[in-house]
Design a protein around this motif. Sequence first.
Motif, PDB file in Angstrom:
ATOM      1  N   ILE A  22      -5.347 -12.566  80.070  1.00 33.07           N
ATOM      2  CA  ILE A  22      -4.321 -11.657  79.577  1.00 33.07           C
ATOM      3  C   ILE A  22      -3.300 -12.484  78.805  1.00 33.07           C
ATOM      4  O   ILE A  22      -2.906 -13.561  79.250  1.00 33.07           O
ATOM      5  CB  ILE A  22      -3.635 -10.928  80.750  1.00 33.07           C
ATOM      6  CG1 ILE A  22      -4.625  -9.986  81.432  1.00 33.07           C
ATOM      7  CG2 ILE A  22      -2.389 -10.184  80.281  1.00 33.07           C
ATOM      8  CD1 ILE A  22      -4.108  -9.397  82.736  1.00 33.07           C
ATOM      9  N   SER A  23      -2.896 -12.000  77.634  1.00 37.10           N
ATOM     10  CA  SER A  23      -1.878 -12.722  76.872  1.00 37.10           C
ATOM     11  C   SER A  23      -0.528 -11.994  76.900  1.00 37.10           C
ATOM     12  O   SER A  23       0.518 -12.637  76.902  1.00 37.10           O
ATOM     13  CB  SER A  23      -2.336 -12.959  75.428  1.00 37.10           C
ATOM     14  OG  SER A  23      -2.789 -11.775  74.837  1.00 37.10           O
ATOM     15  N   TRP A  24      -0.529 -10.656  76.929  1.00 39.28           N
ATOM     16  CA  TRP A  24       0.713  -9.861  76.930  1.00 39.28           C
ATOM     17  C   TRP A  24       0.602  -8.711  77.918  1.00 39.28           C
ATOM     18  O   TRP A  24      -0.480  -8.153  78.090  1.00 39.28           O
ATOM     19  CB  TRP A  24       0.986  -9.283  75.539  1.00 39.28           C
ATOM     20  CG  TRP A  24       1.258 -10.332  74.526  1.00 39.28           C
ATOM     21  CD1 TRP A  24       0.340 -10.914  73.693  1.00 39.28           C
ATOM     22  CD2 TRP A  24       2.500 -10.951  74.241  1.00 39.28           C
ATOM     23  NE1 TRP A  24       0.956 -11.858  72.914  1.00 39.28           N
ATOM     24  CE2 TRP A  24       2.285 -11.903  73.228  1.00 39.28           C
ATOM     25  CE3 TRP A  24       3.786 -10.799  74.751  1.00 39.28           C
ATOM     26  CZ2 TRP A  24       3.303 -12.688  72.703  1.00 39.28           C
ATOM     27  CZ3 TRP A  24       4.799 -11.578  74.228  1.00 39.28           C
ATOM     28  CH2 TRP A  24       4.556 -12.512  73.218  1.00 39.28           C
ATOM     29  N   LEU A  25       1.735  -8.356  78.530  1.00 39.27           N
ATOM     30  CA  LEU A  25       1.800  -7.209  79.435  1.00 39.27           C
ATOM     31  C   LEU A  25       2.915  -6.285  78.969  1.00 39.27           C
ATOM     32  O   LEU A  25       4.051  -6.729  78.761  1.00 39.27           O
ATOM     33  CB  LEU A  25       2.100  -7.669  80.867  1.00 39.27           C
ATOM     34  CG  LEU A  25       1.022  -8.574  81.485  1.00 39.27           C
ATOM     35  CD1 LEU A  25       1.498 -10.004  81.501  1.00 39.27           C
ATOM     36  CD2 LEU A  25       0.669  -8.109  82.859  1.00 39.27           C
ATOM     37  N   GLY A  26       2.590  -5.008  78.783  1.00 44.70           N
ATOM     38  CA  GLY A  26       3.586  -4.009  78.431  1.00 44.70           C
ATOM     39  C   GLY A  26       4.147  -3.407  79.708  1.00 44.70           C
ATOM     40  O   GLY A  26       3.441  -3.287  80.708  1.00 44.70           O
ATOM     41  N   TRP A  27       5.437  -3.024  79.678  1.00 39.11           N
ATOM     42  CA  TRP A  27       6.071  -2.528  80.899  1.00 39.11           C
ATOM     43  C   TRP A  27       7.151  -1.503  80.586  1.00 39.11           C
ATOM     44  O   TRP A  27       7.609  -1.383  79.466  1.00 39.11           O
ATOM     45  CB  TRP A  27       6.669  -3.682  81.694  1.00 39.11           C
ATOM     46  CG  TRP A  27       7.520  -4.618  80.886  1.00 39.11           C
ATOM     47  CD1 TRP A  27       7.112  -5.778  80.284  1.00 39.11           C
ATOM     48  CD2 TRP A  27       8.903  -4.484  80.554  1.00 39.11           C
ATOM     49  NE1 TRP A  27       8.152  -6.367  79.610  1.00 39.11           N
ATOM     50  CE2 TRP A  27       9.272  -5.600  79.758  1.00 39.11           C
ATOM     51  CE3 TRP A  27       9.875  -3.538  80.838  1.00 39.11           C
ATOM     52  CZ2 TRP A  27      10.565  -5.781  79.261  1.00 39.11           C
ATOM     53  CZ3 TRP A  27      11.159  -3.716  80.335  1.00 39.11           C
ATOM     54  CH2 TRP A  27      11.483  -4.846  79.565  1.00 39.11           C
TER      55      TRP A  27
END
Length: 95
Positions: A22-27
């Motif tokens: 995983i490179s980015w996590l949206g929240w």
Amino acid sequence: MSVRITCLNKAGGNHEDPHVAISWLGWVEDGTGKTGKTSRVEMHKWVKDGGRAYVQDRFGVAYLVAKISRFGNPFVQTEADGRPTDNLLHLNECS
């Protein structure tokens, strides 16, 4: 403050490959509705320093924990919750 993880991006766009990090996590932030996108490394540090992040699915809530791979790479994963789903990796791709 807690954030609910809503989506993710993997390196090279290989969303379905379980072996790609995983490179980015949206929240979305609880209470305020503020949204954002954070790198895996930044999320690892935030969770390690006491921030609370979670994934919610039809089975309930699973919180993220900060881990280090055997190669020394920081990552996050959901705590084992006894459910048959991989809570984090089943999220949609962030746009």
